[in-house]
Motif scaffolding. Structure first.
Motif, PDB file in Angstrom:
ATOM      1  N   GLY A  75       0.831  -1.201   0.000  1.00  0.00           N
ATOM      2  CA  GLY A  75       0.000   0.000   0.000  1.00  0.00           C
ATOM      3  C   GLY A  75       0.862   1.246   0.000  1.00  0.00           C
ATOM      4  O   GLY A  75       2.022   1.217  -0.416  1.00  0.00           O
ATOM      5  N   ASP A  76       0.313   2.364   0.462  1.00  0.00           N
ATOM      6  CA  ASP A  76       1.096   3.592   0.484  1.00  0.00           C
ATOM      7  C   ASP A  76       0.778   4.424   1.720  1.00  0.00           C
ATOM      8  O   ASP A  76      -0.272   4.252   2.364  1.00  0.00           O
ATOM      9  CB  ASP A  76       0.875   4.417  -0.792  1.00  0.00           C
ATOM     10  N   VAL A  77       1.717   5.313   2.049  1.00  0.00           N
ATOM     11  CA  VAL A  77       1.589   6.200   3.195  1.00  0.00           C
ATOM     12  C   VAL A  77       1.932   7.618   2.753  1.00  0.00           C
ATOM     13  O   VAL A  77       2.688   7.832   1.799  1.00  0.00           O
ATOM     14  CB  VAL A  77       2.500   5.785   4.368  1.00  0.00           C
ATOM     15  N   TYR A  78       1.361   8.598   3.462  1.00  0.00           N
ATOM     16  CA  TYR A  78       1.628  10.008   3.179  1.00  0.00           C
ATOM     17  C   TYR A  78       1.441  10.792   4.470  1.00  0.00           C
ATOM     18  O   TYR A  78       0.611  10.420   5.322  1.00  0.00           O
ATOM     19  CB  TYR A  78       0.671  10.545   2.106  1.00  0.00           C
ATOM     20  N   GLU A 116      -5.518  -8.286  -4.705  1.00  0.00           N
ATOM     21  CA  GLU A 116      -4.850  -7.848  -5.919  1.00  0.00           C
ATOM     22  C   GLU A 116      -5.631  -6.747  -6.638  1.00  0.00           C
ATOM     23  O   GLU A 116      -5.291  -6.367  -7.753  1.00  0.00           O
ATOM     24  CB  GLU A 116      -4.676  -9.040  -6.878  1.00  0.00           C
ATOM     25  N   SER A 117      -6.684  -6.238  -6.003  1.00  0.00           N
ATOM     26  CA  SER A 117      -7.523  -5.221  -6.632  1.00  0.00           C
ATOM     27  C   SER A 117      -6.924  -3.832  -6.447  1.00  0.00           C
ATOM     28  O   SER A 117      -5.917  -3.649  -5.760  1.00  0.00           O
ATOM     29  CB  SER A 117      -8.930  -5.260  -6.019  1.00  0.00           C
ATOM     30  N   ASN A 118      -7.572  -2.838  -7.044  1.00  0.00           N
ATOM     31  CA  ASN A 118      -7.178  -1.440  -6.851  1.00  0.00           C
ATOM     32  C   ASN A 118      -7.822  -0.826  -5.619  1.00  0.00           C
ATOM     33  O   ASN A 118      -7.613   0.353  -5.336  1.00  0.00           O
ATOM     34  CB  ASN A 118      -7.549  -0.611  -8.085  1.00  0.00           C
ATOM     35  N   TRP A 119      -8.625  -1.591  -4.896  1.00  0.00           N
ATOM     36  CA  TRP A 119      -9.271  -1.105  -3.681  1.00  0.00           C
ATOM     37  C   TRP A 119      -8.303  -1.199  -2.499  1.00  0.00           C
ATOM     38  O   TRP A 119      -7.431  -2.071  -2.458  1.00  0.00           O
ATOM     39  CB  TRP A 119     -10.531  -1.911  -3.375  1.00  0.00           C
ATOM     40  N   ASN A 120      -8.497  -0.281  -1.536  1.00  0.00           N
ATOM     41  CA  ASN A 120      -7.659  -0.248  -0.346  1.00  0.00           C
ATOM     42  C   ASN A 120      -8.506   0.000   0.897  1.00  0.00           C
ATOM     43  O   ASN A 120      -9.531   0.696   0.827  1.00  0.00           O
ATOM     44  CB  ASN A 120      -6.625   0.888  -0.429  1.00  0.00           C
ATOM     45  N   ASP A 146      -7.385   3.169  -6.328  1.00  0.00           N
ATOM     46  CA  ASP A 146      -6.252   3.705  -7.089  1.00  0.00           C
ATOM     47  C   ASP A 146      -6.555   3.715  -8.574  1.00  0.00           C
ATOM     48  O   ASP A 146      -6.930   2.681  -9.145  1.00  0.00           O
ATOM     49  CB  ASP A 146      -4.999   2.856  -6.852  1.00  0.00           C
ATOM     50  N   ILE A 147      -6.404   4.889  -9.195  1.00  0.00           N
ATOM     51  CA  ILE A 147      -6.549   5.022 -10.639  1.00  0.00           C
ATOM     52  C   ILE A 147      -5.229   5.568 -11.186  1.00  0.00           C
ATOM     53  O   ILE A 147      -4.806   6.667 -10.818  1.00  0.00           O
ATOM     54  CB  ILE A 147      -7.699   5.973 -11.010  1.00  0.00           C
ATOM     55  N   ASN A 148      -4.573   4.804 -12.038  1.00  0.00           N
ATOM     56  CA  ASN A 148      -3.312   5.221 -12.647  1.00  0.00           C
ATOM     57  C   ASN A 148      -3.425   5.117 -14.167  1.00  0.00           C
ATOM     58  O   ASN A 148      -4.028   4.181 -14.691  1.00  0.00           O
ATOM     59  CB  ASN A 148      -2.157   4.339 -12.158  1.00  0.00           C
ATOM     60  N   LYS A 156      -6.827   9.225  -6.600  1.00  0.00           N
ATOM     61  CA  LYS A 156      -7.094   8.347  -5.469  1.00  0.00           C
ATOM     62  C   LYS A 156      -8.339   8.854  -4.733  1.00  0.00           C
ATOM     63  O   LYS A 156      -8.234   9.638  -3.787  1.00  0.00           O
ATOM     64  CB  LYS A 156      -5.896   8.313  -4.518  1.00  0.00           C
ATOM     65  N   PRO A 157      -9.537   8.420  -5.143  1.00  0.00           N
ATOM     66  CA  PRO A 157     -10.752   8.793  -4.411  1.00  0.00           C
ATOM     67  C   PRO A 157     -10.898   7.938  -3.152  1.00  0.00           C
ATOM     68  O   PRO A 157     -10.374   6.817  -3.073  1.00  0.00           O
ATOM     69  CB  PRO A 157     -11.872   8.497  -5.410  1.00  0.00           C
TER      70      PRO A 157
END
Length: 279
Positions: A75-78, A116-120, A146-148, A156-157
């Motif tokens: 995942g990611d952090v900010y 493995e989805s784009n959902w988080n 995640d939309i890339n 990222k909505p």
């Protein structure tokens, strides 16, 4: 001391997260420090002064920001931490103009991949503390997506339950939805990026919809804040244009906007001028 303890816990949590990600595969990472000047519009200052009726109007201010983020295989952090009005570092002392008080604002977000989805699974916390001892925390727990793209745009909505904590209110406060997005492009051989973050609070609790209307109102919890004079929905965000002048140095201008937020039951807007050093 509650706000100080909360800040310490947030720092400890960030340190723990950093330690646990050392062995994860990292896809990207960034960190910077910036000096920023926020200039409220004249209309915003007038609307805030009129509506707050004696409560200090908004004032322009300088802030120093430390910002960073990273993406991993899980995942990611900010996160960022801002020091607003750093020239007024007088913790615990009263200010003639509360809008000029020293403030610390911090935000952290985490998105954990769902399979493995784009959902988080998504969570964020925003905390504001000022030198008078006032504090407010906003926590969101929900999901993001995640939309890339291949042409430089990413979005990222997110949506989730909203929990509020300040001296006058604590507990469930409806929901929050929003997004962060960015678009990287070149112009005249130079690297640019457009970014936008936007948050929409909805179905807010009646006790969290009061804005200052009394001459004697000095903050949440006072009698003036008991009036439900705000909407159940509020908007908060900024649109920015960044010029990556060099690998180490970035200049930016932002349009900051809010409605039924930031202590005022009206539309507010400002320009922010930023200079960043990228580590």
């Amino acid at each position: 001391m509650k706000n100080v303890k909360t800040l310490a816990l947030a720092v400890a949590a960030a340190a723990t997260m950093t330690a646990t990600t050392v062995q994860a595969e990292q896809y990207y990472g960034f960190a910077n420090v910036s000096v920023n000047y926020l200039d409220w519009s004249g209309g915003t200052e007038d609307r805030s002064r009129d509506i707050q009726n004696g409560f200090a109007a908004k004032s322009d201010f300088v802030y120093i920001e430390f910002e960073g983020g990273a993406g991993y295989d899980w995942g990611d952090v900010y996160g960022f931490i801002d020091f607003e009005n750093p020239n007024n570092l007088n913790w615990g002392e009263d200010q003639d103009d509360p809008s000029k008080q020293f403030r610390i604002a911090a935000k952290g977000t985490v998105a954990v991949n769902i399979g493995e989805s784009n959902w988080n699974y998504y969570g964020q916390i925003y905390s504001l503390t000022d030198s008078s001892g006032f504090y407010e925390q906003n926590i969101v727990l929900g999901v993001s997506y995640d939309i890339n793209t291949d042409f430089g745009l990413w979005v990222k909505p997110f949506v989730g339950a909203h929990i509020l904590n300040n001296p006058g209110n604590a507990g469930f406060n409806g929901g929050m939805a929003g997004w962060v997005l960015g678009y990287n492009f070149k112009l005249g051989g130079q690297d640019f990026m457009v970014t936008n973050w936007n948050e929409i609070e909805f179905a807010r609790d009646d006790h969290a919809r009061g804005f200052c209307t009394s001459d004697t109102c000095t903050g949440p919890g006072d009698i003036g804040w008991q009036n439900t004079n705000g909407d159940s929905t509020g908007i908060n965000g900024a649109v920015a244009l960044w010029w990556n002048a060099t690998k180490d140095f970035t200049l930016g201008i932002q349009y900051r906007y809010a409605d039924q937020k930031l202590g005022t039951a009206a539309y507010q807007n400002a320009a922010i001028f930023s200079a960043k050093y990228n580590f």
